[in-house]
Write a protein that holds these residues in place. Structure first.
Motif, PDB file in Angstrom:
ATOM      1  N   PRO A   8      75.228  65.449  27.955  1.00 37.24           N
ATOM      2  CA  PRO A   8      75.157  64.339  26.932  1.00 37.24           C
ATOM      3  C   PRO A   8      74.108  64.529  26.035  1.00 37.24           C
ATOM      4  CG  PRO A   8      74.880  63.478  29.097  1.00 37.24           C
ATOM      5  CD  PRO A   8      74.558  65.033  29.212  1.00 37.24           C
ATOM      6  N   PHE A   9      74.626  64.199  24.747  1.00 39.14           N
ATOM      7  CA  PHE A   9      73.297  64.258  23.458  1.00 39.14           C
ATOM      8  C   PHE A   9      74.286  63.411  22.284  1.00 39.14           C
ATOM      9  CE2 PHE A   9      76.121  67.870  22.245  1.00 39.14           C
ATOM     10  CZ  PHE A   9      76.190  67.886  20.797  1.00 39.14           C
ATOM     11  N   GLU A  10      73.528  63.142  21.191  1.00 40.42           N
ATOM     12  CA  GLU A  10      74.147  62.553  19.950  1.00 40.42           C
ATOM     13  C   GLU A  10      73.570  63.474  18.860  1.00 40.42           C
ATOM     14  OE1 GLU A  10      76.518  60.362  19.697  1.00 40.42           O
ATOM     15  OE2 GLU A  10      76.623  60.086  21.843  1.00 40.42           O
ATOM     16  N   PRO A  11      74.390  63.662  17.948  1.00 43.16           N
ATOM     17  CA  PRO A  11      73.754  64.146  16.606  1.00 43.16           C
ATOM     18  C   PRO A  11      72.663  63.213  16.119  1.00 43.16           C
ATOM     19  CG  PRO A  11      75.944  64.727  16.711  1.00 43.16           C
ATOM     20  CD  PRO A  11      75.702  63.543  17.900  1.00 43.16           C
ATOM     21  N   ALA A  78      70.920  72.973  21.326  1.00 45.42           N
ATOM     22  CA  ALA A  78      69.548  72.791  21.938  1.00 45.42           C
ATOM     23  C   ALA A  78      68.647  71.814  21.394  1.00 45.42           C
ATOM     24  CB  ALA A  78      68.909  74.045  22.144  1.00 45.42           C
ATOM     25  N   ASP A  79      68.593  71.794  19.962  1.00 45.12           N
ATOM     26  CA  ASP A  79      67.884  70.538  19.272  1.00 45.12           C
ATOM     27  C   ASP A  79      68.230  69.456  19.616  1.00 45.12           C
ATOM     28  OD1 ASP A  79      66.062  72.691  18.406  1.00 45.12           O
ATOM     29  OD2 ASP A  79      67.101  72.735  16.385  1.00 45.12           O
ATOM     30  N   TRP A  80      69.485  69.149  19.492  1.00 43.80           N
ATOM     31  CA  TRP A  80      70.068  67.734  19.630  1.00 43.80           C
ATOM     32  C   TRP A  80      69.886  67.425  21.026  1.00 43.80           C
ATOM     33  CZ3 TRP A  80      74.730  68.405  15.675  1.00 43.80           C
ATOM     34  CH2 TRP A  80      74.344  68.125  14.416  1.00 43.80           C
ATOM     35  N   ILE A  81      70.174  68.188  21.915  1.00 40.27           N
ATOM     36  CA  ILE A  81      70.025  67.887  23.448  1.00 40.27           C
ATOM     37  C   ILE A  81      68.567  67.195  23.643  1.00 40.27           C
ATOM     38  CG2 ILE A  81      69.846  68.686  25.819  1.00 40.27           C
ATOM     39  CD1 ILE A  81      72.565  70.484  24.916  1.00 40.27           C
ATOM     40  N   ALA A  82      67.724  68.048  23.030  1.00 37.45           N
ATOM     41  CA  ALA A  82      66.125  67.626  22.975  1.00 37.45           C
ATOM     42  C   ALA A  82      65.796  66.497  22.403  1.00 37.45           C
ATOM     43  CB  ALA A  82      65.437  68.888  22.541  1.00 37.45           C
ATOM     44  N   GLY A  83      66.801  65.867  21.543  1.00 34.90           N
ATOM     45  CA  GLY A  83      66.429  64.599  20.809  1.00 34.90           C
ATOM     46  C   GLY A  83      65.908  64.931  19.422  1.00 34.90           C
ATOM     47  N   VAL A 110      78.813  72.009  15.194  1.00 39.09           N
ATOM     48  CA  VAL A 110      78.520  71.239  16.557  1.00 39.09           C
ATOM     49  C   VAL A 110      78.768  69.903  16.523  1.00 39.09           C
ATOM     50  CG1 VAL A 110      76.280  70.727  18.235  1.00 39.09           C
ATOM     51  CG2 VAL A 110      76.748  73.101  17.088  1.00 39.09           C
ATOM     52  N   ALA A 111      78.521  69.156  15.587  1.00 33.22           N
ATOM     53  CA  ALA A 111      78.623  67.798  15.253  1.00 33.22           C
ATOM     54  C   ALA A 111      80.286  67.401  15.338  1.00 33.22           C
ATOM     55  CB  ALA A 111      78.247  67.354  13.891  1.00 33.22           C
ATOM     56  N   ARG A 112      81.070  68.316  14.818  1.00 34.70           N
ATOM     57  CA  ARG A 112      82.624  68.317  14.690  1.00 34.70           C
ATOM     58  C   ARG A 112      82.997  68.456  16.354  1.00 34.70           C
ATOM     59  NH1 ARG A 112      83.876  72.120  11.338  1.00 34.70           N
ATOM     60  NH2 ARG A 112      84.416  70.631   9.800  1.00 34.70           N
ATOM     61  N   ALA A 113      82.617  69.552  17.047  1.00 32.35           N
ATOM     62  CA  ALA A 113      83.068  69.696  18.535  1.00 32.35           C
ATOM     63  C   ALA A 113      82.448  68.451  19.235  1.00 32.35           C
ATOM     64  CB  ALA A 113      82.216  71.020  18.842  1.00 32.35           C
ATOM     65  N   LYS A 114      81.277  67.863  18.920  1.00 30.55           N
ATOM     66  CA  LYS A 114      80.852  66.627  19.803  1.00 30.55           C
ATOM     67  C   LYS A 114      81.894  65.350  19.384  1.00 30.55           C
ATOM     68  CE  LYS A 114      78.281  63.804  21.983  1.00 30.55           C
ATOM     69  NZ  LYS A 114      78.306  63.683  23.422  1.00 30.55           N
ATOM     70  N   ILE A 116      82.091  63.427  16.398  1.00 29.58           N
ATOM     71  CA  ILE A 116      81.645  62.488  15.469  1.00 29.58           C
ATOM     72  C   ILE A 116      82.664  62.191  14.341  1.00 29.58           C
ATOM     73  CG2 ILE A 116      79.098  63.204  15.656  1.00 29.58           C
ATOM     74  CD1 ILE A 116      79.641  64.058  12.860  1.00 29.58           C
ATOM     75  N   GLU A 117      82.686  60.927  14.015  1.00 30.57           N
ATOM     76  CA  GLU A 117      83.767  60.176  12.997  1.00 30.57           C
ATOM     77  C   GLU A 117      83.018  60.332  11.527  1.00 30.57           C
ATOM     78  OE1 GLU A 117      85.607  56.830  14.141  1.00 30.57           O
ATOM     79  OE2 GLU A 117      86.067  57.493  16.298  1.00 30.57           O
ATOM     80  N   ARG A 118      81.654  60.075  11.425  1.00 23.51           N
ATOM     81  CA  ARG A 118      81.101  60.105   9.994  1.00 23.51           C
ATOM     82  C   ARG A 118      80.067  60.832  10.289  1.00 23.51           C
ATOM     83  NH1 ARG A 118      82.754  56.884   6.524  1.00 23.51           N
ATOM     84  NH2 ARG A 118      80.522  56.565   5.590  1.00 23.51           N
ATOM     85  N   LEU A 119      79.307  61.379   8.913  1.00 26.58           N
ATOM     86  CA  LEU A 119      78.147  62.200   8.944  1.00 26.58           C
ATOM     87  C   LEU A 119      77.586  61.736   7.688  1.00 26.58           C
ATOM     88  CD1 LEU A 119      78.375  66.058   8.672  1.00 26.58           C
ATOM     89  CD2 LEU A 119      80.587  64.349   8.546  1.00 26.58           C
ATOM     90  N   PRO A 120      76.140  62.180   7.617  1.00 23.84           N
ATOM     91  CA  PRO A 120      75.467  62.225   6.489  1.00 23.84           C
ATOM     92  C   PRO A 120      75.857  63.710   5.766  1.00 23.84           C
ATOM     93  CG  PRO A 120      74.049  62.619   8.136  1.00 23.84           C
ATOM     94  CD  PRO A 120      75.089  62.244   8.635  1.00 23.84           C
ATOM     95  N   VAL A 121      75.913  63.684   4.356  1.00 20.89           N
ATOM     96  CA  VAL A 121      75.777  64.986   3.742  1.00 20.89           C
ATOM     97  C   VAL A 121      74.837  65.039   2.440  1.00 20.89           C
ATOM     98  CG1 VAL A 121      78.238  65.589   4.266  1.00 20.89           C
ATOM     99  CG2 VAL A 121      77.851  64.046   2.263  1.00 20.89           C
ATOM    100  N   LEU A 122      74.533  65.960   2.190  1.00 19.27           N
ATOM    101  CA  LEU A 122      73.459  66.139   0.994  1.00 19.27           C
ATOM    102  C   LEU A 122      74.190  66.715  -0.226  1.00 19.27           C
ATOM    103  CD1 LEU A 122      70.310  67.322   3.074  1.00 19.27           C
ATOM    104  CD2 LEU A 122      70.672  65.130   1.784  1.00 19.27           C
ATOM    105  N   ILE A 123      74.335  66.336  -1.554  1.00 18.68           N
ATOM    106  CA  ILE A 123      74.906  66.692  -2.408  1.00 18.68           C
ATOM    107  C   ILE A 123      73.978  66.816  -3.782  1.00 18.68           C
ATOM    108  CG2 ILE A 123      76.924  66.088  -3.986  1.00 18.68           C
ATOM    109  CD1 ILE A 123      77.729  63.978  -1.682  1.00 18.68           C
ATOM    110  N   ASP A 124      74.210  68.022  -4.615  1.00 20.95           N
ATOM    111  CA  ASP A 124      73.572  68.124  -5.743  1.00 20.95           C
ATOM    112  C   ASP A 124      73.908  67.271  -6.788  1.00 20.95           C
ATOM    113  OD1 ASP A 124      72.657  69.180  -8.279  1.00 20.95           O
ATOM    114  OD2 ASP A 124      73.377  71.276  -7.780  1.00 20.95           O
ATOM    115  N   PRO A 125      72.897  66.495  -7.424  1.00 26.10           N
ATOM    116  CA  PRO A 125      73.233  65.362  -8.362  1.00 26.10           C
ATOM    117  C   PRO A 125      74.222  65.868  -9.364  1.00 26.10           C
ATOM    118  CG  PRO A 125      71.036  65.519  -7.920  1.00 26.10           C
ATOM    119  CD  PRO A 125      71.518  66.726  -7.056  1.00 26.10           C
TER     120      PRO A 125
END
Length: 165
Positions: A8-11, A78-83, A110-114, A116-125
């Motif tokens: 178990p983990f959460e992104p 591994a990073d997300w499992i570690a919190g 990994v988030a998709r495989a988990k 998730i329904e929504r996620l943050p994204v970064l976008i060039d202004p």
């Protein structure tokens, strides 16, 4: 490790301005050269994003291990499992009709495989307006407030990051 056997983990996402430089594999110097003013943080549904991703950027949940570098996907897991918190993926705009991933392919996989329904994204202004036409972007993780009413700022696709509309 098959997805069904993941512990178990959460992104968890690092939404700080300081973490944005990790979105590119090339590091801080290239990030500062390409994005001197940083990137804009928005939220999007995975279904909406997947519908507009360029073919080269899209992969299914089952392809988490066999498309791209499996060791990078394992590191994300591994990073997300570690919190730990990780930088959100960065997206761009291709010919005003598709959305390529600029960075964060393995985090998104990994988030998709988990599931998730929504996620943050970064976008060039510089491409935010074009991306806003393609995707339903919001300034918040959820489209609704605690009282169930739509957030007013979720309707303002061009508000600067951190602006509550």
């Amino acid at each position: 490790m098959p997805i069904a056997e993941w512990p178990p983990f959460e992104p968890r996402w690092d939404l700080s301005r300081e973490s944005q430089m990790y979105v590119l594999d090339s590091g801080k110097d290239d990030f500062d050269a390409y994005y001197p003013d940083g990137l804009v943080l928005k939220w999007v549904s995975l279904a909406d994003l997947d519908a507009k991703l360029t073919p080269a950027s899209f992969r299914t949940a089952d392809e988490v291990w066999n498309v791209g570098d499996a060791s990078k996907a394992a590191g994300v897991l591994a990073d997300w499992i570690a919190g730990q918190e990780l930088t959100p993926p960065a997206i761009g705009c291709f010919e005003k009709r598709e959305v390529p991933l600029i960075g964060g392919n393995h985090r998104l996989a990994v988030a998709r495989a988990k599931g998730i329904e929504r996620l943050p994204v970064l976008i060039d202004p510089n491409v935010l307006a074009d991306v806003s036409v393609l995707l339903d972007l919001s300034d918040h993780e959820s489209e609704t407030q605690l009282d169930g009413e739509p957030r007013q700022s979720a309707l303002n696709h061009n508000a600067p990051a951190g602006d509550d509309g």
